[in-house]
Design an enzyme around this catalytic site. Structure first.
Site, mmCIF file in Angstrom:
data_model
loop_
_atom_site.group_PDB
_atom_site.id
_atom_site.type_symbol
_atom_site.label_atom_id
_atom_site.label_comp_id
_atom_site.label_asym_id
_atom_site.label_seq_id
_atom_site.Cartn_x
_atom_site.Cartn_y
_atom_site.Cartn_z
ATOM 1 N N THR A 85 0.814 -1.216 0.000
ATOM 2 C CA THR A 85 0.000 0.000 0.000
ATOM 3 C C THR A 85 0.853 1.273 0.000
ATOM 4 O O THR A 85 1.972 1.266 0.521
ATOM 5 C CB THR A 85 -0.906 -0.001 1.254
ATOM 6 N N ASP A 86 0.278 2.351 -0.520
ATOM 7 C CA ASP A 86 0.962 3.659 -0.470
ATOM 8 C C ASP A 86 1.111 4.165 0.964
ATOM 9 O O ASP A 86 1.893 5.085 1.222
ATOM 10 C CB ASP A 86 0.213 4.699 -1.328
ATOM 11 N N GLU A 87 0.344 3.578 1.894
ATOM 12 C CA GLU A 87 0.374 4.085 3.269
ATOM 13 C C GLU A 87 1.718 3.846 3.949
ATOM 14 O O GLU A 87 2.015 4.474 4.966
ATOM 15 C CB GLU A 87 -0.772 3.473 4.088
ATOM 16 N N LYS A 101 2.226 -3.217 7.288
ATOM 17 C CA LYS A 101 2.508 -3.423 5.861
ATOM 18 C C LYS A 101 3.959 -3.042 5.551
ATOM 19 O O LYS A 101 4.630 -3.734 4.773
ATOM 20 C CB LYS A 101 1.540 -2.613 4.983
ATOM 21 N N TYR A 137 -1.728 -0.209 11.095
ATOM 22 C CA TYR A 137 -1.909 -0.926 9.818
ATOM 23 C C TYR A 137 -0.743 -0.656 8.884
ATOM 24 O O TYR A 137 -0.118 -1.588 8.351
ATOM 25 C CB TYR A 137 -3.238 -0.507 9.150
#
Ligand code: TYD
Length: 333
Positions: free
Chosen positions: A123-125, A151, A147
């Site tokens: 993810t970009d997060e 990741k 979260y």
């Protein structure tokens, strides 16, 4: 006739990927390893041909289940993850177990089974919030939510298996997905289904947070493209075709659904809420990938899908687990 192991293929993005693969690669067969957590739904794949796709119930952190499911598979596409930021703020334990340990268990099995390619979906997060500009694949990882941290940790485990063991891995980092079969706790399906019920959408803080919107079928196409053409050990950003503030997104959805702005309830902000994500997707473009969806069309189709599939989402929203989560999450806001 490749056999592919897809993890988390009962979830939103995983099931859309399985659907795409069945149509796009007619000779491939799919083993779908999914624990069927609250967000995994057999209904998402119920119409797919049994001769091409088989769901095995199992947890990716369970080495025996993983090893068995991976038998004979030359490719692995790894979606299985806990993904909702708000839930990770309430309790991070499942996030660490599934997203980090689960990824390590899969990688060990992939080495033993001599898998040809292993694509890790991220993810970009992991880049954290960026006030301006675009995040590139080599940028520092500065995750802010539990979260995102889980990741980022899994991305680093994948990287380490490439350097240490020469595992045939590729990582993709996508922006916010939208489209059919998204569990109605995420912003867009929550908004659409709440508006259908004439209930308010709880907008966190000032609504000026920026997200980049990627249609899930474009994401599925991009993953297959990278699986087949990407370089081992590399990371590829997969952004969408539209970036906007949450309040703009809400206005668009209200307009398309013919609803009133009184359905927006401004509530207390999310803890540690990332202000802005934006991805540089030059590397993916150079690999030859092009989006099929523009946001306007994607959003219209998504609203139409939720309107036509009330029988899919209503049981999810009325289930006890969803209601108690909703109460806990929004009661104090
Ligand atoms: P979300 O779909 O949870 O994705 P992410 O946090 O991973 O980007 O949320 C998208 C945006 O919408 C994010 O800025 C948080 C915001 N949001 C709300 O304003 N209200 C809500 O009830 C939810 C779930 C999200």
């Amino acid at each position: 006739m490749p056999k592919v192991l897809v993890t988390g293929g009962l979830g939103f993005i995983g099931s859309n990927f399985v659907r795409h693969l069945i149509a796009a690669r007619p000779s491939w067969t799919i083993v779908n390893l999914d624990a069927r957590t609250y967000a995994g739904n057999p209904a998402n794949v119920a119409d797919l041909p049994k001769s091409r796709h088989r769901w095995i119930k199992g947890d990716i952190a369970d080495a025996k289940a993983v090893d068995k499911a991976m038998a004979g598979c030359e490719l692995v596409v790894h979606f299985a993850a806990e993904t909702h930021v708000d839930r990770s703020i309430l309790d991070a334990s499942a996030f660490l177990k599934t997203n980090v340990i689960g990824t390590q268990v899969l990688l060990d099995a992939a080495l033993r089974r001599k898998v040809r390619r292993f694509l890790h979906v991220s993810t970009d997060e992991v880049y954290g919030s960026i006030p301006k500009g675009l995040s590139k694949e080599g940028d520092l990882l500065e995750p802010n939510s539990p979260y995102a941290a889980s990741k980022a940790a899994s991305d680093l485990v994948v990287r380490s298996y490439f350097v240490t063991h020469r595992a045939p891995v590729i990582t993709t980092r996508a922006s916010n997905n939208y489209g059919p079969y998204q569990y109605p706790e995420k912003a867009l399906p929550l908004m659409i289904t709440n508006f259908m019920e004439d209930r308010p959408f709880p907008m966190y803080g000032d609504g000026r947070q920026v997200r980049d919107w990627l249609h899930v079928q474009d994401h599925a196409r991009a993953i297959l493209h990278v699986l087949e053409k990407g370089a081992l050990g590399d990371v590829y950003n997969i952004g969408g075709s539209y970036t906007c503030e949450n309040r703009e997104l809400i206005s668009k959805v209200l307009e398309l659904m013919g609803k009133d702005a009184r359905l927006v309830a401004r509530v207390e902000d999310r803890k540690g809420h990332d202000r802005r994500y934006a991805l540089d997707c030059g590397k993916l473009k150079r690999l030859g990938f092009r989006h099929a969806y523009d946001f306007e069309r994607g959003l219209r189709e998504t609203i139409a899908w939720y309107r036509a599939h009330e029988a899919w989402w209503r049981p999810l929203k009325t289930a006890g687990g969803y209601r108690s989560y909703y109460k806990t999450q929004y009661r104090k806001k």
